[in-house]
Design an enzyme around this catalytic site. Sequence first.
Site, PDB file in Angstrom:
ATOM      1  NE  ARG A  94      -3.731  -0.220   0.289  1.00 11.83           N
ATOM      2  CZ  ARG A  94      -4.624  -0.095  -0.694  1.00 11.83           C
ATOM      3  NH1 ARG A  94      -4.692  -1.024  -1.629  1.00 11.83           N
ATOM      4  NH2 ARG A  94      -5.432   0.927  -0.756  1.00 11.83           N
ATOM      5  CG  HIS A 112      12.530  -1.419  -4.683  1.00 11.22           C
ATOM      6  ND1 HIS A 112      11.170  -1.416  -4.931  1.00 11.22           N
ATOM      7  CD2 HIS A 112      13.135  -1.263  -5.880  1.00 11.22           C
ATOM      8  CE1 HIS A 112      10.968  -1.267  -6.226  1.00 11.22           C
ATOM      9  NE2 HIS A 112      12.150  -1.169  -6.832  1.00 11.22           N
ATOM     10  CG  ASP A 148      10.270   2.198  -4.593  1.00  9.62           C
ATOM     11  OD1 ASP A 148      10.110   1.748  -3.444  1.00  9.62           O
ATOM     12  OD2 ASP A 148       9.644   1.771  -5.574  1.00  9.62           O
ATOM     13  CB  ALA A 176      20.469 -10.748  -2.751  1.00  7.14           C
TER      14      ALA A 176
HETATM   15  C1  GRF Z   1      10.190  -8.720  -1.767  1.00  5.95           C
HETATM   16  O1  GRF Z   1      10.712  -8.992  -3.049  1.00  5.95           O
HETATM   17  C2  GRF Z   1      10.406  -7.268  -1.411  1.00  5.95           C
HETATM   18  O2  GRF Z   1      11.592  -6.750  -1.904  1.00  5.95           O
HETATM   19  C3  GRF Z   1       9.239  -6.608  -2.093  1.00  5.95           C
HETATM   20  O3  GRF Z   1       8.165  -7.500  -1.887  1.00  5.95           O
HETATM   21  C4  GRF Z   1       8.665  -8.830  -1.763  1.00  5.95           C
HETATM   22  C5  GRF Z   1       8.151  -9.381  -0.453  1.00  5.95           C
HETATM   23  O4  GRF Z   1       8.443 -10.748  -0.298  1.00  5.95           O
HETATM   24  N1  GRF Z   1       9.042  -5.267  -1.578  1.00  5.95           N
HETATM   25  P1  GRF Z   1       8.199 -11.458   1.094  1.00  5.95           P
HETATM   26  O5  GRF Z   1       6.737 -11.242   1.481  1.00  5.95           O
HETATM   27  O6  GRF Z   1       9.129 -10.871   2.101  1.00  5.95           O
HETATM   28  O7  GRF Z   1       8.481 -12.915   0.852  1.00  5.95           O
END
Ligand code: GRF
Length: 199
Positions: A94, A112, A148, A176
């Site tokens: 959101r 991100h 971002d 990563a």
């Molecule tokens: C991750 O790729 C994060 O960078 C992005 O949303 C995804 C969330 O994955 N903002 P998770 O729910 O932590 O597995």
Amino acid sequence: MAGKLRVAVLLSGRGSNLEALIRACREQDSPAEIVLVVANNPDAGGLAIAQASGIATAVVDHRRFASREAFDAAIDAELRRRDIALVCLAGFMRLLTPGFVEGWRGRMINIHPSLLPAFKGRHPQRQALEAGATVSGCTVHYVTPEMDAGPIVAQEQLPVLPGDSEASLSARILEAEHRLYPRALMMVARKLRAEVPPA
Ligand code: GRF
């Protein structure tokens, strides 16, 4: 020694980053402790992960609020009620209002899956492939009103391999992320804890 910094994680989905953060916070010398997980989606997998770890959860369902401001105010109330010092966004889907973001300036970070400032917004892994990038990675940054775009805490870089699909690149970036986010959280928590005057 000052107590551990009280951290909340905000998420919308599966919660694999939450899992990595919980594991890191369980290390004996961790400066941070996750005490609350807030989801905007009652079906978020991250809620079960939190519950299995004995962490308090709250669901603030955005569909129940008439405005973004009212939704953000409800999240803010959950955070303040639990005396949260640092907020980690981990797959929180959101957009937050400028008022909320300002209220947590310097105390809210996000992960991100790109090397910001490249490939902001949705589907950054697909954007990287479409742009023909040869390196990508992930970024942890402070959250500011512009999406971002806040100051960068840490990044991890990895190669885009010939033949990479969106799925294969996303999977390697996610691995990563699970290294980077805990490391970045510890850095920020140590810094914030040093700023808090002893009681
Ligand atoms: C991750 O790729 C994060 O960078 C992005 O949303 C995804 C969330 O994955 N903002 P998770 O729910 O932590 O597995």
